[in-house]
Write an enzyme that holds these catalytic residues in place. Structure first.
Site, short mmCIF file in Angstrom:
data_model
loop_
_atom_site.label_atom_id
_atom_site.label_comp_id
_atom_site.label_asym_id
_atom_site.label_seq_id
_atom_site.Cartn_x
_atom_site.Cartn_y
_atom_site.Cartn_z
CD GLN A 155 -3.25 0.79 0.36
OE1 GLN A 155 -3.64 -0.32 0.36
NE2 GLN A 155 -3.36 1.63 -0.51
CG PHE A 156 2.38 3.42 -3.83
CD1 PHE A 156 2.60 4.85 -3.62
CD2 PHE A 156 1.36 2.76 -4.27
CE1 PHE A 156 1.87 5.36 -4.89
CE2 PHE A 156 0.80 3.44 -5.52
CZ PHE A 156 1.01 4.81 -5.83
CB THR A 157 -1.69 5.18 -1.26
OG1 THR A 157 -2.27 4.29 -0.65
CG2 THR A 157 -1.65 4.93 -2.67
#
Length: 144
Positions: A77-79
């Protein structure tokens, strides 16, 4: 490195209409771990994150995934690394490059499996639909 850990009764990841990872926590529950890797994360951050995912006592009865033998669904979940202090558009400059993040997440998964835990994952870099049934609700933000 940041993570959102949620106590769940069940969770799954769907890519292109196909389930690629799924857990059912049954009576013990399970953990959905959304994990973002930062550009400046030190070489030991992944070890700390793996330990927290495995050992934080977030399941019913103040048990950890390790205590309960609970399954874990780990999703990239890079966000989570998005900076939102200024403007209306998040900045992703704090996120690790894809190859580095994928390697780091793989080390976390390997560590958790090495502890004897059942770990399912999403598909790194894919557009994923994550479904979960939150138990509690119980959700933590974890920074390492």
């Amino acid at each position: 490195m940041k993570a959102v850990l949620t106590r769940v009764t069940e969770a799954r990841v769907v890519v292109d209409g196909e389930t690629v990872g799924e857990i059912n926590g049954g009576d013990t529950g399970g953990v959905l771990a959304l994990v973002g890797v930062g550009r400046d994360d030190g070489p030991e951050a992944w070890k700390t994150m793996a330990r927290k995912i495995a050992d934080l006592r977030i399941l019913d009865g103040e048990r950890s995934a390790t205590d309960a033998g609970a399954p874990i669904l780990l999703v990239s979940q890079f966000t989570l690394m998005g900076a939102t202090a200024k403007g209306r558009r998040p900045s992703w400059s704090d996120a690790a490059p894809g190859a580095d993040a994928e390697k780091t997440l793989g080390m976390i998964v390997d560590d958790l499996r090495g502890r004897g835990l059942t770990v399912e994952t999403g598909v790194f870099g894919a557009m994923m639909k994550v479904e979960s049934v939150n138990d509690g609700p119980f959700t933590l933000l974890v920074d390492c």
